[in-house]
Write an enzyme that holds these catalytic residues in place. Structure first.
Site, PDB file in Angstrom:
ATOM      1  N   ASP A  67       0.803  -1.218   0.000  1.00 25.59           N
ATOM      2  CA  ASP A  67       0.000   0.000   0.000  1.00 25.59           C
ATOM      3  C   ASP A  67       0.838   1.272   0.000  1.00 25.59           C
ATOM      4  O   ASP A  67       2.051   1.229   0.222  1.00 25.59           O
ATOM      5  CB  ASP A  67      -0.968  -0.002   1.202  1.00 25.59           C
ATOM      6  CG  ASP A  67      -0.341  -0.576   2.476  1.00 25.59           C
ATOM      7  OD1 ASP A  67       0.897  -0.588   2.581  1.00 25.59           O
ATOM      8  OD2 ASP A  67      -1.100  -1.002   3.364  1.00 25.59           O
ATOM      9  N   HIS A 138      -7.510  -4.838   9.828  1.00 27.72           N
ATOM     10  CA  HIS A 138      -7.178  -4.605   8.413  1.00 27.72           C
ATOM     11  C   HIS A 138      -5.881  -5.308   8.043  1.00 27.72           C
ATOM     12  O   HIS A 138      -4.996  -5.508   8.867  1.00 27.72           O
ATOM     13  CB  HIS A 138      -7.167  -3.110   8.060  1.00 27.72           C
ATOM     14  CG  HIS A 138      -6.007  -2.315   8.580  1.00 27.72           C
ATOM     15  ND1 HIS A 138      -6.114  -0.994   8.942  1.00 27.72           N
ATOM     16  CD2 HIS A 138      -4.697  -2.629   8.794  1.00 27.72           C
ATOM     17  CE1 HIS A 138      -4.932  -0.545   9.329  1.00 27.72           C
ATOM     18  NE2 HIS A 138      -4.058  -1.519   9.260  1.00 27.72           N
TER      19      HIS A 138
END
Ligand code: F6R
Length: 241
Positions: A67, A138
């Site tokens: 990410d 997450h």
């Protein structure tokens, strides 16, 4: 799923590094899926030491990160590209042209995501994926939701993630509100997944991820369905299992 419990953060880091090093020895041109955050820093230090002392060779390896914050350039010291350069790439012999992080400066979200999926496809998927876990479950920046994301996507960060990551910024207002993250397809198609967690603050979510219902409300719970997933925990993170 395998669960390895280690004494402390140092032992957890050593174990994670050994799993990555073993992958690299078996297949020097492995595709390493990498993460940022506090958890993997010790593992990266161990990999750097192995490179220096034992000549662990990264010259043929590829890496693809999970990410990146939208809006941050690689020169920004809060960007994940900067983190990877500082904490790993600058200290090993990986060819930086073979390392991939989503382009935080590409503001066309569709383009940024499809470009990253194309890179993942070109690499032929990931051999070993390293993950941390957020306090809300997450993985990557795939936040709790009512469905699992599939491809790379642009997410609005959950308030709990903004709060947790504020420690890396001089004020909470500076934490970007959006990020690009690899989706569950990239993670679940990895041949091996190593998920690391350390500290008491992760104990509840680790328990939910391992024993709870598989649900997009706890994104890491999807790893229960992965054929070769290894949780590497320290005693504190494993204390509720
Ligand atoms: C980082 C990432 C995140 C972190 C997670 C845990 O690239 O994808 O999912 O792994 O937020 O962060 P730390 O390790 O700082 O507790």
């Amino acid at each position: 799923m395998r669960v390895i419990v280690t004494k402390n953060y140092e032992e957890m880091s050593k174990k994670v590094a050994q799993l990555i090093a073993a992958q690299l020895l078996l297949k020097p041109n492995s595709v390493l899926g990498l993460a940022t955050g506090s958890t993997p820093i010790g593992a990266y230090k161990n990999l750097i030491d192995m490179h220096k002392a034992l000549e662990l060779d990264f010259s043929k390896a590829y890496s693809i990160n999970l990410d990146e914050y939208v809006g941050l350039s690689e020169e920004s010291d809060q960007s994940y590209r900067y983190f990877m350069n500082e904490n790993l790439f600058n200290h090993i012999n990986i060819n930086k042209d073979n390392t991939y992080v989503p382009n935080g400066l590409e503001l066309d979200e569709k383009k940024a995501c499809s470009n990253y999926d194309a890179i993942l496809e070109k690499l032929g998927g990931i051999d070993i994926q390293l993950l941390g876990i957020g306090h809300n479950g997450h993985i990557g920046f795939n936040e709790p939701s009512d469905s699992f994301s599939v491809g790379t996507n642009c997410v609005a960060l959950a308030q709990s993630t903004i709060d947790a990551n504020a420690r890396f910024f001089s004020s909470i207002d500076e934490v970007p509100r959006k990020a690009y993250t690899m989706g569950m397809a990239g993670i679940m198609q990895a041949k091996t997944v190593v998920i690391a967690a350390s500290g008491q603050a992760k104990a509840d979510i680790v328990k939910q991820a391992i024993y709870g219902k598989v649900s997009p409300e706890v994104p890491a719970s999807i790893l229960q369905l992965h054929a070769n997933c290894i949780f590497v925990l320290d005693e504190a993170a494993a204390s509720k299992l």
